[in-house]
Design an enzyme around this catalytic site. Structure first.
Site, PDB file in Angstrom:
ATOM      1  N   HIS A 148      10.996 -16.896  -6.406  1.00  0.00           N
ATOM      2  CA  HIS A 148      10.147 -17.551  -7.398  1.00  0.00           C
ATOM      3  C   HIS A 148       8.736 -16.982  -7.439  1.00  0.00           C
ATOM      4  O   HIS A 148       7.983 -17.244  -8.373  1.00  0.00           O
ATOM      5  CB  HIS A 148      10.117 -19.071  -7.189  1.00  0.00           C
ATOM      6  CG  HIS A 148       9.278 -19.546  -6.047  1.00  0.00           C
ATOM      7  ND1 HIS A 148       9.806 -19.815  -4.803  1.00  0.00           N
ATOM      8  CD2 HIS A 148       7.957 -19.806  -5.942  1.00  0.00           C
ATOM      9  CE1 HIS A 148       8.849 -20.231  -3.998  1.00  0.00           C
ATOM     10  NE2 HIS A 148       7.715 -20.224  -4.663  1.00  0.00           N
ATOM     11  N   ASP A 181      16.599 -18.172  -3.159  1.00  0.00           N
ATOM     12  CA  ASP A 181      15.170 -18.038  -3.453  1.00  0.00           C
ATOM     13  C   ASP A 181      14.521 -16.964  -2.580  1.00  0.00           C
ATOM     14  O   ASP A 181      13.431 -17.154  -2.053  1.00  0.00           O
ATOM     15  CB  ASP A 181      14.433 -19.367  -3.296  1.00  0.00           C
ATOM     16  CG  ASP A 181      12.990 -19.274  -3.817  1.00  0.00           C
ATOM     17  OD1 ASP A 181      12.773 -18.562  -4.810  1.00  0.00           O
ATOM     18  OD2 ASP A 181      12.092 -19.880  -3.203  1.00  0.00           O
ATOM     19  N   GLY A 260       0.554 -20.960  -2.318  1.00  0.00           N
ATOM     20  CA  GLY A 260       0.090 -19.651  -1.862  1.00  0.00           C
ATOM     21  C   GLY A 260       0.766 -19.223  -0.573  1.00  0.00           C
ATOM     22  O   GLY A 260       0.836 -18.036  -0.257  1.00  0.00           O
ATOM     23  N   ASN A 261       1.280 -20.195   0.201  1.00  0.00           N
ATOM     24  CA  ASN A 261       2.056 -19.888   1.408  1.00  0.00           C
ATOM     25  C   ASN A 261       3.451 -19.358   1.073  1.00  0.00           C
ATOM     26  O   ASN A 261       4.146 -18.823   1.937  1.00  0.00           O
ATOM     27  CB  ASN A 261       2.237 -21.137   2.278  1.00  0.00           C
ATOM     28  CG  ASN A 261       1.116 -21.338   3.273  1.00  0.00           C
ATOM     29  OD1 ASN A 261       0.390 -22.320   3.202  1.00  0.00           O
ATOM     30  ND2 ASN A 261       0.959 -20.405   4.206  1.00  0.00           N
ATOM     31  N   SER A 262       3.856 -19.538  -0.170  1.00  0.00           N
ATOM     32  CA  SER A 262       5.209 -19.191  -0.583  1.00  0.00           C
ATOM     33  C   SER A 262       5.536 -17.744  -0.258  1.00  0.00           C
ATOM     34  O   SER A 262       4.859 -16.818  -0.696  1.00  0.00           O
ATOM     35  CB  SER A 262       5.340 -19.412  -2.086  1.00  0.00           C
ATOM     36  OG  SER A 262       6.666 -19.422  -2.484  1.00  0.00           O
ATOM     37  N   GLY A 318      35.475 -20.739  -2.913  1.00  0.00           N
ATOM     38  CA  GLY A 318      36.022 -21.179  -4.188  1.00  0.00           C
ATOM     39  C   GLY A 318      36.408 -22.637  -4.170  1.00  0.00           C
ATOM     40  O   GLY A 318      37.503 -23.004  -4.611  1.00  0.00           O
ATOM     41  N   VAL A 319      35.501 -23.481  -3.643  1.00  0.00           N
ATOM     42  CA  VAL A 319      35.751 -24.924  -3.625  1.00  0.00           C
ATOM     43  C   VAL A 319      34.465 -25.651  -3.971  1.00  0.00           C
ATOM     44  O   VAL A 319      33.369 -25.120  -3.784  1.00  0.00           O
ATOM     45  CB  VAL A 319      36.242 -25.416  -2.237  1.00  0.00           C
ATOM     46  CG1 VAL A 319      37.608 -24.874  -1.924  1.00  0.00           C
ATOM     47  CG2 VAL A 319      35.243 -25.057  -1.143  1.00  0.00           C
ATOM     48  N   ILE A 321      32.449 -29.072  -2.899  1.00  0.00           N
ATOM     49  CA  ILE A 321      32.474 -29.887  -1.683  1.00  0.00           C
ATOM     50  C   ILE A 321      31.449 -30.999  -1.745  1.00  0.00           C
ATOM     51  O   ILE A 321      30.506 -30.961  -2.538  1.00  0.00           O
ATOM     52  CB  ILE A 321      32.202 -29.017  -0.438  1.00  0.00           C
ATOM     53  CG1 ILE A 321      30.889 -28.266  -0.605  1.00  0.00           C
ATOM     54  CG2 ILE A 321      33.358 -28.069  -0.176  1.00  0.00           C
ATOM     55  CD1 ILE A 321      30.448 -27.470   0.604  1.00  0.00           C
TER      56      ILE A 321
END
Length: 533
Positions: A148, A181, A260-262, A318-319, A321
């Site tokens: 992001h 992310d 800003g820590n991202s 492919g499930v 849950i």
């Protein structure tokens, strides 16, 4: 004589003054106020250090903090991102999960509501700029950050990196992974300080950690705290964009993390990165005591794929849950709530190929317990398509092992239909077969038989329609009558009419039973309900 008196008086006054001054200086009448007036020595401020029994421990701990900070700071960079001119929409602004975490250089909060424009297309149209962080992972310039942070960067000159030694570089986006992310960028440099990468599988709640980044535009800031939770699931992913595949398995920390820590690093006390800071829990956009980081073990797998291929070759079972609660555990014969239940199986997927069925409980992956849906997602997310994993399953009161060869994700949304394994219909009485409606006060629900048109609408051959649910009843608490409208089985027995439903519910007083239910879209689900005595 009169002329001599003033002269004599002057001499006497001079002698008296000299004598008085000497007396004061010599200590006679050593009064504090007079001492200061006559320029005595400065007062002593403060007292001696207290004698502490753990002085050595405190010194060692202090030295450890300083050593970790000194080693970590040069490996974390500041990232400035310029975006293309966006198309602002108020709807997107409300739904953006990172609106309080990507810092605007001019002091805005990233939501386009004043004090700065958002890098996600909110606020005034035009090129925009935001600040984030990144962790240097190779000496030749590969840097790990958040998706992001860079996903909307302009193609030319959109990402600039600033090192702690003040050097600046234009960066190239190597690859991004919205599912986790994470993103990798590259600068043209050599002999860079590289962060040590730890093992997030060994983390324990209570461990001391340091968050390093560039919050609120304050470069190379270090904060500390502890790991306050592990395997935390938070709703930050754009589910529409990631098609419900977002892996939400975060490290929670109370180390101060702000916009800003991202993309910055979460370090342990050995100086190793154990997480990539990604989000905060906040009503205001500022630090409120909770921050979240992506486990570094997951990030390592993603990083290698992005560097090698520019994309992630992630494997999938492919499930669909969901986690198991107490009532469901009892209905399925488990001794306690554990594992994750398979809600649907993708047709043609790896799970179907391996023999996984709807309502199976996945207890572990390669020996690692999976008691939450996000735990299973995180474990599978570290594997590639083609890898084999061993699943421990619970089915019909027994444990079994299934080896699944993971496959790449498919956009196919066709899920396997729920099937009734019980077809005998034995136990139906003539009386129950005649009933068109039923009211079950013990669970707070009223039902009626289905019409031909309703059976066609929901894609079922038989079942009953829920017509009313009493507020705060057991049925209400389990979601019946809201999302779920049709019931086709109770305790694995088929429900053909309202009489069947009433009989099966009343035959299980004091027990938890599983229902096969259908929502308004015609999709089947498992719902457990506790029937009072």
């Amino acid at each position: 004589m009169l002329a001599k008196r003033p002269y004599l008086a002057t001499v006497l006054l001079l002698v008296f003054g000299l004598a008085f001054g000497a007396t004061m200086v010599s200590g006679f009448g050593n009064w504090h106020g007079i001492n200061l007036a006559f320029g005595a020595s400065d007062p002593q401020l403060g007292g001696p250090l207290p004698s502490l029994p753990n002085d050595a421990t405190i010194t060692a701990l202090n030295n450890s903090y300083m050593a970790v900070a000194k080693a970590a700071q040069p490996t974390v960079v500041s990232i400035t991102v310029k975006t293309e001119a966006p198309k602002p929409t108020a709807k997107n602004n409300d739904n953006n999960p990172f609106r309080h975490f990507f810092q605007m250089p001019d002091g805005g909060d990233g939501d386009g509501s004043g004090g700065g424009d958002s890098p996600f297309g909110f606020g005034n149209p035009g090129p925009e700029e935001g600040l984030g962080s990144g962790v240097i992972i190779t000496a030749d310039g590969y840097i790990l950050t958040n998706n992001h942070v860079v996903e909307n960067a302009a193609k030319k000159g959109g990402v600039m990196v600033k090192l702690t030694d003040k050097r600046q570089f234009e960066a190239k986006v190597i690859g991004t992974d919205p599912t986790t992310d994470l993103a990798v960028i590259k600068i043209d440099a050599s002999n860079l300080p590289v962060a040590a990468l730890g093992n997030s599988d060994d983390l324990k709640v209570g461990e001391i950690v340091m968050a390093v980044g560039n919050p609120l535009g304050l470069e190379s800031t270090v904060t500390n705290g502890i790991i306050s939770s592990l395997g935390r699931s938070i709703n930050i992913f754009d589910r529409k964009k990631t098609q419900n595949y977002g892996i939400s398995n975060f490290i929670q920390t109370d180390a101060a993390i702000n916009p800003g820590n991202s993309g910055g690093g979460l370090f342990n006390m050995r100086g190793a990165v154990i997480g990539i800071n990604a989000a905060i829990a906040s009503q205001s956009g500022g630090f409120s005591g909770y921050g979240f980081a992506i486990p570094i073990n997951l990030a390592k797998t993603v990083t290698m794929d992005l560097i090698k291929n520019g994309k992630v070759n992630r494997g999938y079972i492919g499930v669909e849950i969901r986690s198991v609660d107490q009532t469901e555990a009892e209905a399925l014969g488990l001794d306690r709530p554990r594992g994750v239940r398979v809600d649907n199986v993708v047709k043609g997927g790896a799970g179907e190929e391996a023999g996984i069925k709807k309502d199976d409980i996945i207890l572990s992956v390669d020996g690692h317990e999976t008691n939450e849906s996000n735990q299973l997602q995180g474990l599978i997310g570290m594997h590639h398509a083609g890898d084999q994993v061993s699943l421990k399953l619970w089915r019909d009161g027994k444990e079994s092992e299934k080896v699944v060869k993971l496959r790449p994700r498919t956009d196919q949304k066709d899920l396997s239909e729920a099937t009734d394994e019980s077809v005998s219909g034995e136990g139906n009485t003539r009386e129950s077969a005649k009933k068109e409606t039923a009211k079950l006060d013990n669970i707070g629900v009223s039902v009626r038989n289905m019409s031909t048109e309703e059976r066609e609408k929901y894609g079922v051959t038989s079942g009953i329609i829920i017509t009313k649910v009493e507020p705060l009843s057991e049925a209400y608490d389990r979601g019946l009558g809201g999302q779920y409208k049709v019931v086709t089985t109770v305790a694995r027995q088929p429900v053909k009419n309202a009489g069947d439903f009433e009989r099966l519910i009343n035959a299980n007083h004091g027990k938890a039973v599983g229902l096969t239910v259908y929502d308004e879209k015609g999709d089947s689900h498992f719902v457990a309900i506790k029937i009072p005595d």
